[in-house]
Each structure stands twice: as structure tokens, then as C-alpha cells.
Design a protein around this motif. Structure first.
Motif, PDB file in Angstrom:
ATOM      1  N   THR A 583       0.752  -1.301   0.016  1.00  0.00           N
ATOM      2  CA  THR A 583      -0.071  -0.042  -0.059  1.00  0.00           C
ATOM      3  C   THR A 583       0.730   1.253  -0.134  1.00  0.00           C
ATOM      4  OG1 THR A 583      -1.687  -1.190   1.300  1.00  0.00           O
ATOM      5  CG2 THR A 583      -1.709   1.140   1.434  1.00  0.00           C
ATOM      6  N   LYS A 629      -8.499   2.492   2.142  1.00  0.00           N
ATOM      7  CA  LYS A 629      -9.304   2.210   3.247  1.00  0.00           C
ATOM      8  C   LYS A 629      -9.208   1.083   4.218  1.00  0.00           C
ATOM      9  CE  LYS A 629     -14.007   4.015   1.861  1.00  0.00           C
ATOM     10  NZ  LYS A 629     -15.589   3.507   1.526  1.00  0.00           N
ATOM     11  N   ALA A 630      -8.434   0.118   3.584  1.00  0.00           N
ATOM     12  CA  ALA A 630      -7.764  -1.193   4.237  1.00  0.00           C
ATOM     13  C   ALA A 630      -6.946  -0.986   5.183  1.00  0.00           C
ATOM     14  CB  ALA A 630      -7.464  -2.316   3.395  1.00  0.00           C
ATOM     15  N   ILE A 631      -6.226   0.133   5.334  1.00  0.00           N
ATOM     16  CA  ILE A 631      -5.011   0.634   5.866  1.00  0.00           C
ATOM     17  C   ILE A 631      -5.500   0.485   7.529  1.00  0.00           C
ATOM     18  CG2 ILE A 631      -3.550   2.366   6.835  1.00  0.00           C
ATOM     19  CD1 ILE A 631      -3.516   3.366   4.063  1.00  0.00           C
ATOM     20  N   ASP A 632      -4.733  -0.124   8.373  1.00  0.00           N
ATOM     21  CA  ASP A 632      -5.179  -0.280   9.836  1.00  0.00           C
ATOM     22  C   ASP A 632      -4.652   0.675  10.449  1.00  0.00           C
ATOM     23  OD1 ASP A 632      -5.580  -1.131  12.470  1.00  0.00           O
ATOM     24  OD2 ASP A 632      -4.951  -3.153  12.034  1.00  0.00           O
ATOM     25  N   ARG A 633      -5.590   1.775  11.018  1.00  0.00           N
ATOM     26  CA  ARG A 633      -5.055   2.877  11.580  1.00  0.00           C
ATOM     27  C   ARG A 633      -4.566   2.566  12.936  1.00  0.00           C
ATOM     28  NH1 ARG A 633      -9.771   7.371  10.500  1.00  0.00           N
ATOM     29  NH2 ARG A 633     -10.272   6.730   8.495  1.00  0.00           N
ATOM     30  N   ARG A 634      -4.611   1.479  13.635  1.00  0.00           N
ATOM     31  CA  ARG A 634      -4.224   1.006  14.923  1.00  0.00           C
ATOM     32  C   ARG A 634      -2.743   0.624  14.874  1.00  0.00           C
ATOM     33  NH1 ARG A 634      -8.613  -3.388  15.998  1.00  0.00           N
ATOM     34  NH2 ARG A 634      -7.764  -3.968  13.661  1.00  0.00           N
ATOM     35  N   LYS A 635      -2.358   0.293  13.745  1.00  0.00           N
ATOM     36  CA  LYS A 635      -0.881   0.005  13.886  1.00  0.00           C
ATOM     37  C   LYS A 635      -0.061   1.190  13.585  1.00  0.00           C
ATOM     38  CE  LYS A 635      -1.386  -4.253  10.984  1.00  0.00           C
ATOM     39  NZ  LYS A 635      -0.805  -4.915   9.851  1.00  0.00           N
ATOM     40  N   GLY A 638      -0.262   3.797  11.025  1.00  0.00           N
ATOM     41  CA  GLY A 638      -1.282   3.530  10.399  1.00  0.00           C
ATOM     42  C   GLY A 638      -2.435   4.681  10.016  1.00  0.00           C
ATOM     43  N   GLN A 639      -2.209   5.526  11.121  1.00  0.00           N
ATOM     44  CA  GLN A 639      -3.233   6.839  11.020  1.00  0.00           C
ATOM     45  C   GLN A 639      -2.704   7.897  10.041  1.00  0.00           C
ATOM     46  OE1 GLN A 639      -4.160   8.353  14.734  1.00  0.00           O
ATOM     47  NE2 GLN A 639      -5.892   9.898  14.138  1.00  0.00           N
ATOM     48  N   ARG A 642      -2.884   6.567   6.515  1.00  0.00           N
ATOM     49  CA  ARG A 642      -4.451   6.598   5.885  1.00  0.00           C
ATOM     50  C   ARG A 642      -4.861   7.982   5.586  1.00  0.00           C
ATOM     51  NH1 ARG A 642      -9.443   4.055   6.457  1.00  0.00           N
ATOM     52  NH2 ARG A 642     -10.875   5.365   5.338  1.00  0.00           N
TER      53      ARG A 642
END
Length: 664
Positions: A583, A629-635, A638-639, A642
């Protein structure tokens, strides 16, 4: 690409000399690869002997047989030599525990993190804690009344102190758990007392204390706070040990800056007035080619001289090295001093220059694009300066003169050029692994400095820098010359070679951004960057390669190379499925294409029209949206990724609308 920052888990100034992670594990493998298998059992047996002379001999023997011999060291480790030596630290005879301490120190240096962790787990800190007050008390008595002890007794105390300090230094690099335990020992007054008595004590012992103090004050608040209350000092001497000591003092000052009032040092710009003037001559004074030649000459002489006599149980000697071995050690030590200087300068370069107040010399370059650049910790370019400042806490005022940076770039470019000993292939292992380890570490550290210099300049590159195209081309070519010499061999044991390419890709991106559109792309170089992007699994390295290709594609009259690069970047976008590169690199590729073709008046824009690139970009929009949209913001990161992905997706949609509206 982001500025290189210090991370405790990835430090390189640990005294470990020769990485041996490529060796097979297990006692059987160690026995097969060691030439001293038959010597191990007698040594361990004598370590438990009732005869103190034999116990002493066994401790010295351990130091002798592990030198540059990781297989034998692992074999000893598997036979619990570490536990046996720790037991000897409580021996009834002084000479035995002195020699045991020396052997443990050598094991730390040759064995690295694993063996340090074993020592910590086997409770080596208990006897070390007991040694600290004993050494302190004895040294105090000797310093107050120098005639009270004979020279041989002083030598024993000095060596013991150096060995204890070195082991504590190594242990502090092992884990946060070990570091916290060492913090509880409250070593700072003990270590600083050696610096205070520098004119009386041996320089090697004082340097060990300074090295330990440097490590403990690096991103370690308890130690930093204690040093600030104790005071600090700087040293300037002539020989390498003294130079190393002064470098360590500079590093400690950076670690604890800013110095609080009422100290007069609180008004000093540590970077400008202390660190740079001290360290710039250190990195400029060495020729790696000369060092490599000297090492090879010494090795040839060593091969023609008779072997050392084997250890005699009647006369064990702590200093068992030949004159040639001492010369080799001195050369390695000089390389390590340069490496340490570069590591300290990496932090300095992360904060210089201040683009609002300074101009910059012609030799420098950097990298650009707010939306295209990511800091190492996942922050966007808008945030990366704040992140760098926070991680280097707290920096001295950014009032650097341009002359500082101009004095850095040329010596740094010289230090990245590999020698015959820097990156030996698997088929021909290094004739002297310690030199190879130190030499490659110097190359990587120099690249990290260049990375930060160029990134700092990118934030706001002065016009006269971008106008000096010849300087940009010269620096660019120098990087590629080094890369050609390093080569592309991969695999186990070639990690340093791969690290060189990784860091160099970031430097190339920085150069490309400063002189964007001015460096003509060469087909071979562009192809190498594409191959590197395809072959690596590291997404950050892919981003660097894509960013560099983006800069090359903007040379106005290189239409053919522009087309090749654009087609490659389009191939990284999602169409019927996810991107093949991940990504973050995909986002970088989309952003790059927008940037490359944002000006339809450029000569190479014909490729966009003839290749119907607008159609290819349109077909990728849904895939880009889905991937973002599939990006994990918790990683971690990630935020920010995104946010950047959303911005690039919006820009892509608007860019497509704009290009269609042109009706070209």
C-alpha cells in the motif's frame, strides 16, 4: 524517507566486533566448525581445580582461544563457560577473579547481545555491584597516596576497573531490563570520577568510563538527570584513545543538552560550538583506503611470521597479543572512533540547517515534497521535523553556519567509498573480520549523515543550491560509484551490503529532490532502482526507489526514460487486484505520477497523451480507494498513512478530471 534517528535496539556503537549470526547453532555445529574442540574440556576442568594457578591459567586461556573465533566461543558458551567464569568472580584468590573478569569482558566484546543476555540471566550484576565500591575505594587510596601501592598492583586495579566498566557498558546495551538494573546501581558518580582523574589514570580506563557514560546517557533519563547534577567535562588529546575520549565527551554533552543554568555551558550552542568543530576534523583525517592497505600489509607480515607460543600453565599473560595484532587493533580502534563520530553527527545533521535563517553551501542537497515524503516513524513530511526534535530531545538552538555543512559533505562522500575489505563476498570471507565490521559500519554511518543533511535541506532548499547543477551531478555520481563497488550480492552474511543499498537509496532520493529535473536519468541506473524495488520486501525501501525514480522522470528532455519510468510506476497501481508492491509504495507511485505530469507544457508530457495514461490512472482509482480504506489505523504509523492515502486518492481524482478537461 525520514531522518535517521538513534534507536536503542539498533545501536551500532556496541563493542561487538564480528557478527556471527550466520553461523549454525548448536553444540554439534560448533564442535565441527571449531579447531580448538579438544582444548575446551581441559580448560573447563582446570577452572575448577584446587590449584589457584591452574584456575588463573584457565581464565586466561578462555580469552586466548576465543579471539576472532566465534565457533570456539559458542562451544565454550554451550559448555557453560560463562557460568563458570561468573563463579570465579568470587574466587578466594585475587588474580583468579581479575583474570575471570578479563575473560568475561572479552566474551562480551566477541559474543554480543546473546552472551551479554546470558551473563545477565546468570546474575553477573551481583559480583559486579560488589566490585564497584571496592574499585572506587582502592583507587581513592591510590590517588591520595600514589606511593602506597606498587606499579604492578596499580596495573591490576586499572585493568580490573576497565574490564568491569566495559562489561557494564555491554550489559546496558542488552535490553531495557538490564539497563534498568544497571540504573539501580547508580554508576554515574563512579564513572565520572574516572573522568575527573583523567590526568592520573590510564587513558584506556578513562575512555572505557566515558564510553559507558555515553551509552548510559543516551535516551536514558535516570542517568541523564544524574549527570546533569554531577557536572560534565570535555577532553582534547592527541592519540586515538584520547580522540575517542573527546568524541565520547561530545556525545555525552549532546545527550544531556541543554545544560541547565547556572552552568556557563547553558549559554553554549553544543552542536555549533562543540560537536561540529571537534568531530569534523576526526572524520576528515582518515583515509579508509590507506587503512585497508595497512591492514592487508600487516596480515601478510603476520602470515610470514612464526605462530605464537602456546599458553604455559606456569606463566599466563593477560596481554598475549603480538605487535602486529596490536597494530591491527589500533587501526580498528581508529575506525570505531570515526564510526562513533558519525553516529553523533547523524543527530546533528537531523537539525541543521535552520531554513529560515541560514543559507547553505553548494555541495549540499536534500529531498522534497510534503505529500510524498514520510518520516521514519510514520509521520508525514509536515510532522517529521517535530518528530526528529522530540526523538533527539532536546536539541540545541538551530543557528548553524553554512560553513559547518560544507565541511561535512566532502569527507562524508569519501567515507562511503568501499575498500577491498569493506564488503567481502561469501566466496572469499574477510581476512580480518574486525576491520571489515568496522569499515562497513563507517560507510553506513556516513550515509546516514548524508541522508539527514539532504533531508534537512529539502525542507527549504536555497535557490543557489538548486542552481548549482554540477554539484548535484557530482554528488549523485559519487553515490553510484560507491554502489557499483559494493555490488548486489545478497544472502546470509551480506546484511551490511543490503543496508548500504537501503541507506543509499534514501540519499539518492534526497539528491534527486534538491536537483529535481536537473539530473539526467541513465537507463542502467533507472533499471537498477526498478529491480531493487521489485526484489525487496521492505516497503520503505520501495518508497525510496519510487521517490528517486519520480525525480529522474522529471528531466525535461529525457522523453524515453520518462516513458519507461512512468510505465513502471503505472504497473505498481492496482487495477484488477491489489498492488504488487504494497500500500505505501503504491501510494507513493500514484503521487509520483501526479507530480511528474502536473505540467502539461513539459516536453516529455507527450508520453502521457500518446500512452493514454489518463485511462490507466482512471482504472486504478477504485483499487487505490480500496487499498487506502484497508489501512489499519491501529498499527504504528497507520493513522498518518491513512491520511496521506486519502489525500493522494483525492488528488488523483482531481488530477484525472484536470487532464481530461485539457482535451489534449
Amino acid at each position: 524517507m525520514g531522518k535517521s534517528q538513534k534507536k536503542r535496539q539498533m545501536r551500532r556503537h556496541n563493542p561487538v566486533r564480528v557478527p556471527d549470526s550466520h553461523l549454525p547453532h548448536g553444540l554439534a555445529a560448533a564442535s565441527q566448525s571449531s579447531s580448538k574442540t579438544n582444548e575446551i574440556l581441559p580448560i573447563l576442568q582446570k577452572m575448577e581445580s584446587a590449584d589457584g594457578a591452574e584456575r588463573k591459567w584457565a581464565c586466561v586461556a578462555v580469552s586466548n582461544i576465543i579471539q576472532n573465533d566465534p565457533a570456539t566461543r559458542r562451544l565454550l558458551q554451550g559448555r557453560n563457560a560463562v557460568g563458570a567464569l561468573i563463579t570465579r568472580l568470587s574466587d578466594s584468590e585475587e588474580e583468579v577473579w581479575v583474570e575471570a573478569m578479563g575473560a568475561l569482558r572479552n566474551l562480551c566484546i566477541d559474543g554480543g547481545y546473546d552472551i551479554c543476555a546470558e551473563m545477565y540471566n546468570k546474575n553477573i550484576l551481583t559480583p559486579l555491584k560488589a566490585f564497584v565500591p571496592k574499585i572506587s575505594s582502592t583507587l581513592s587510596q591510590m590517588l591520595e597516596n600514589p606511593q602506597s601501592a606498587p606499579e604492578n598492583a596499580k596495573k591490576i586495579v586499572y585493568e580490573l576497573a576497565e574490564n568491569v566498566i566495559t562489561v557494564l557498558w555491554c550489559l546496558s546495551e542488552t535490553s531495557n531490563k538490564a539497563l534498568n538494573a544497571i540504573n539501580d546501581v547508580q554508576l554515574i558518580p563512579f564513572l565520572m570520577s574516572f573522568l575527573a582523574a583523567k590526568d592520573i589514570l590510564p587513558l584506556s580506563t578513562v575512555t572505557a568510563a566515558a564510553q559507558c557514560l555515553y551509552v548510559l546517557t543516551d535516551d536514558n533519563f535516570p542517568a541523564t538527570k544524574e549527570v546533569r547534577t554531577e557536572g560534565d567535562g570535555k577532553e582534547k588529546e592527541k592519540d586515538n584513545k584520547a580522540v575517542s575520549l573527546s568524541v565520547l565527551a561530545a556525545g555525552i554533552l549532546r545527550n544531556i543538552a541543554p545544560i541547565p543554568p547556572p552552568s556557563v555551558a547553558s549559554t553554549v550552542d553544543i552542536d555549533r560550538d562543540v560537536v561540529l568543530p571537534l568531530l569534523q576534523p576526526v572524520i576528515s583525517s582518515i583515509s579508509l583506503q590507506e587503512v585497508s592497505g595497512s591492514v592487508q600489509e600487516l596480515l601478510q607480515r603476520q602470515a610470514s611470521e612464526p605462530a605464537m607460543e602456546k599458553l604455559s600453565i606456569k606463566g599466563p599473560q593477560s596481554d598475549h597479543k603480538t605487535d602486529i595484532e596490536r597494530q591491527l587493533d589500533a587501526l580498528e580502534s581508529r575506525l570505531r572512533t570515526v564510526q562513533l563520530s558519525l553516529e553523533i553527527l547523524t543527530g546533528v545533521c537531523a537539525t541543521l540547517p535552520d531554513p529560515e535563517t541560514d543559507t547553505v553551501p553548494d555541495e549540499e542537497g536534500a529531498e522534497d515534497e510534503d505529500e510524498d515524503v514520510e518520516a521514519d516513524d510514520g509521520a508525514t513530511a509536515d510532522d517529521k521535523d517535530d518528530v526528529a526534535m522530540e526523538e533527539d530531545e532536546p536539541s540545541s538552538p538551530k543557528t548553524a553556519s553554512p560553513s559547518f555543512l560544507s565541511k561535512l559533505v566532502l569527507p562524508l562522500m569519501a567515507l562511503i567509498q568501499p575498500t577491498a575489505l569493506s564488503f567481502p563476498p561469501l566466496s572469499a570471507p574477510s581476512p580480518h573480520p574486525p576491520t571489515t565490521s568496522a569499515m562497513s559500519a563507517v560507510h553506513i554511518a556516513a550515509l546516514e549523515c548524508l541522508n539527514n543533511i539532504f533531508l534537512s535541506l529539502t525542507i527549504s532548499p536555497p535557490e543557489h543550491v538548486a542552481d548549482d547543477v554540477q554539484s548535484g551531478i557530482s554528488v549523485w555520481n559519487s553515490i553510484w560509484t560507491a554502489l557499483q563497488l559494493v555490488g548486489t550480492q545478497t544472502g546470509t552474511g551480506q546484511e551490511r551490503r543490503q543496508e548500504f543499498w537501503d541507506m543509499a537509496a534514501g540519499v539518492l532520493w534526497g539528491i534527486g529532490n534538491v536537483w529535481k529535473g536537473a539530473i539526467e536519468p541513465q537507463q542502467e541506473q533507472a533499471q537498477v532502482l526498478m529491480q531493487l524495488c521489485d526484489s525487496t520486501s521492505d516497503e520503505r525501501l520501495r518508497v525510496k526507489c519510487i521517490g528517486t525514480l519520480e525525480c529522474l522522470a522529471q528531466f525535461p528532455t529525457a522523453a524515453e526514460q520518462n516513458k519507461n519510468i512512468a510505465l513502471y510506476l503505472i504497473g505498481l497501481l492496482p487495477s484488477s487486484g491489489p498492488s504488487r508492491v504494497g500500500t505505501e509504495p503504491m501510494i507513493q507511485a500514484a503521487s509520483a505520477l501526479i507530480d511528474i505530469y502536473s505540467d502539461e507544457t513539459l516536453p516529455y508530457d507527450v508520453n502521457f497523451r500518446q500512452g493514454n495514461f489518463v485511462s490507466a490512472l482512471s482504472s486504478s482509482v477504485d483499487g487505490v480507494k480500496k487499498a487506502v480504506k484497508a489501512i489499519d489505523r491501529r498499527k504504528e504509523g497507520g493513522q498518518d498513512l491513512r491520511k496521506r492515502g486519502d489525500l493522494v486518492r483525492e488528488n488523483l481524482v482531481e488530477f484525472i478530471k484536470y487532464r481530461k478537461s485539457l482535451k489534449l
